[in-house]
Design a protein around this motif. Sequence first.
Motif, PDB file in Angstrom:
ATOM      1  N   VAL A  75       0.691  -1.301   0.157  1.00  0.00           N
ATOM      2  CA  VAL A  75      -0.212   0.499   0.107  1.00  0.00           C
ATOM      3  C   VAL A  75       0.906   1.592   0.237  1.00  0.00           C
ATOM      4  CG1 VAL A  75      -1.517  -1.189   1.147  1.00  0.00           C
ATOM      5  CG2 VAL A  75       0.052   0.146   2.702  1.00  0.00           C
ATOM      6  N   THR A  76       0.030   2.283  -1.197  1.00  0.00           N
ATOM      7  CA  THR A  76       0.950   3.332  -0.767  1.00  0.00           C
ATOM      8  C   THR A  76       0.473   4.707   0.691  1.00  0.00           C
ATOM      9  OG1 THR A  76       1.473   3.326  -2.766  1.00  0.00           O
ATOM     10  CG2 THR A  76       1.874   5.531  -2.457  1.00  0.00           C
ATOM     11  N   VAL A  77       1.264   5.445   1.080  1.00  0.00           N
ATOM     12  CA  VAL A  77       0.513   5.895   2.403  1.00  0.00           C
ATOM     13  C   VAL A  77       1.292   7.327   2.026  1.00  0.00           C
ATOM     14  CG1 VAL A  77       0.381   3.595   3.650  1.00  0.00           C
ATOM     15  CG2 VAL A  77       2.133   5.066   4.219  1.00  0.00           C
ATOM     16  N   ASN A  78       1.029   8.631   2.705  1.00  0.00           N
ATOM     17  CA  ASN A  78       1.335   9.591   3.195  1.00  0.00           C
ATOM     18  C   ASN A  78       2.198   9.813   4.228  1.00  0.00           C
ATOM     19  OD1 ASN A  78       1.978  11.950   2.785  1.00  0.00           O
ATOM     20  ND2 ASN A  78      -0.049  13.614   3.683  1.00  0.00           N
ATOM     21  N   LEU A 137      -5.330   1.399   2.376  1.00  0.00           N
ATOM     22  CA  LEU A 137      -5.933   0.030   2.486  1.00  0.00           C
ATOM     23  C   LEU A 137      -7.060  -0.707   1.477  1.00  0.00           C
ATOM     24  CD1 LEU A 137      -5.039  -3.411   2.732  1.00  0.00           C
ATOM     25  CD2 LEU A 137      -6.749  -2.741   4.789  1.00  0.00           C
ATOM     26  N   ILE A 138      -7.796   0.596   1.479  1.00  0.00           N
ATOM     27  CA  ILE A 138      -9.211   0.382   0.675  1.00  0.00           C
ATOM     28  C   ILE A 138      -9.314   0.639  -0.356  1.00  0.00           C
ATOM     29  CG2 ILE A 138     -11.264   1.790   0.845  1.00  0.00           C
ATOM     30  CD1 ILE A 138     -11.536   1.889   3.763  1.00  0.00           C
ATOM     31  N   GLU A 139      -8.378   1.917  -0.705  1.00  0.00           N
ATOM     32  CA  GLU A 139      -8.219   2.275  -2.575  1.00  0.00           C
ATOM     33  C   GLU A 139      -7.164   1.368  -3.141  1.00  0.00           C
ATOM     34  OE1 GLU A 139      -7.943   6.396  -4.100  1.00  0.00           O
ATOM     35  OE2 GLU A 139      -5.794   5.418  -3.058  1.00  0.00           O
ATOM     36  N   GLU A 140      -6.157   0.728  -1.875  1.00  0.00           N
ATOM     37  CA  GLU A 140      -6.083  -0.617  -3.108  1.00  0.00           C
ATOM     38  C   GLU A 140      -6.347  -0.940  -3.218  1.00  0.00           C
ATOM     39  OE1 GLU A 140      -3.004  -0.478  -4.576  1.00  0.00           O
ATOM     40  OE2 GLU A 140      -1.678   1.508  -2.952  1.00  0.00           O
ATOM     41  N   SER A 141      -7.141  -2.002  -2.465  1.00  0.00           N
ATOM     42  CA  SER A 141      -8.363  -2.726  -2.757  1.00  0.00           C
ATOM     43  C   SER A 141      -9.508  -2.832  -3.779  1.00  0.00           C
ATOM     44  CB  SER A 141      -8.896  -2.993  -1.370  1.00  0.00           C
ATOM     45  OG  SER A 141      -8.297  -3.600  -0.474  1.00  0.00           O
ATOM     46  N   MET A 142     -10.194  -1.584  -3.858  1.00  0.00           N
ATOM     47  CA  MET A 142     -10.649  -1.441  -4.855  1.00  0.00           C
ATOM     48  C   MET A 142      -9.636  -1.697  -6.423  1.00  0.00           C
ATOM     49  SD  MET A 142     -13.041  -0.861  -3.767  1.00  0.00           S
ATOM     50  CE  MET A 142     -12.928  -2.004  -2.376  1.00  0.00           C
ATOM     51  N   PHE A 180     -15.679   3.614  -5.809  1.00  0.00           N
ATOM     52  CA  PHE A 180     -14.947   3.564  -4.420  1.00  0.00           C
ATOM     53  C   PHE A 180     -13.938   4.148  -4.318  1.00  0.00           C
ATOM     54  CE2 PHE A 180     -14.488   3.843  -0.295  1.00  0.00           C
ATOM     55  CZ  PHE A 180     -15.417   3.886   0.602  1.00  0.00           C
ATOM     56  N   ASN A 181     -13.865   5.045  -3.851  1.00  0.00           N
ATOM     57  CA  ASN A 181     -12.077   5.696  -3.727  1.00  0.00           C
ATOM     58  C   ASN A 181     -11.848   7.007  -2.382  1.00  0.00           C
ATOM     59  OD1 ASN A 181     -12.812   8.450  -3.780  1.00  0.00           O
ATOM     60  ND2 ASN A 181     -12.872   7.937  -6.476  1.00  0.00           N
TER      61      ASN A 181
END
Length: 232
Positions: A75-78, A137-142, A180-181
Amino acid sequence: TYNPKDTSLKMLSIPRDTLVDIPGREEDKINHAYAFGGTEMTIDTVEQFLDVPIDYYAKVDFNSFIEIVDLLDGVTVNVPFNFKQLTVGPDSYYANFTKGKQHLNGKEALAFVRMRKEDPEGDIGRTKRQQEFLKSLIEESMHFKNFTKLDNFAEVVAEHVETNVKISEALSVFINLKDFNRDNIETLSYNTNPQRINGISYEIVDKDSLSKVKSALKDHLEITNNNTNDSE
């Protein structure tokens, strides 16, 4: 909370030292509810604290956390500031985090959400990083297109995750969230004041800000004080 009409999600993290009434016991830190009565008492405590029903839960251990992130190819985080944190498990190492966007594997993601001592905001800062991770995580899952890994995902969930959500139900929701994003996610929070009572640190809830959070959750679930069993 999740509203299927507009596919919006509201996310609330509860600081572990929040002083609450635990059903059947005295006031205590909210994280002690699990120690006293496991999942059931934790759910009862949160339902009473927020005055909303909890229909579904998932209890995730470190192994499943790492494996799920790795199945998504990370996952990519800030990252809010520079720090380092020791990873867990065999072959542990210090993961280095640099302010800005950073792609993390499973072990690094777990270190990212666990670090507390180097955060100037302590547990509150850790909570913000956990929310940042969950959004990512949610965005990566989508965007997860590798359906050949779905069987692996199901195996991880079956082995490591305790939940009352059926895999078929989860996949149905997942398939319906095509657009979804993270813009669909709103983060909620309430104010607390740190206080020591009998030598123990607590976070005392500001009642006005908590009331606003309760109202926001009820509005999102389209429930009122009189029909809290009608929820999604």
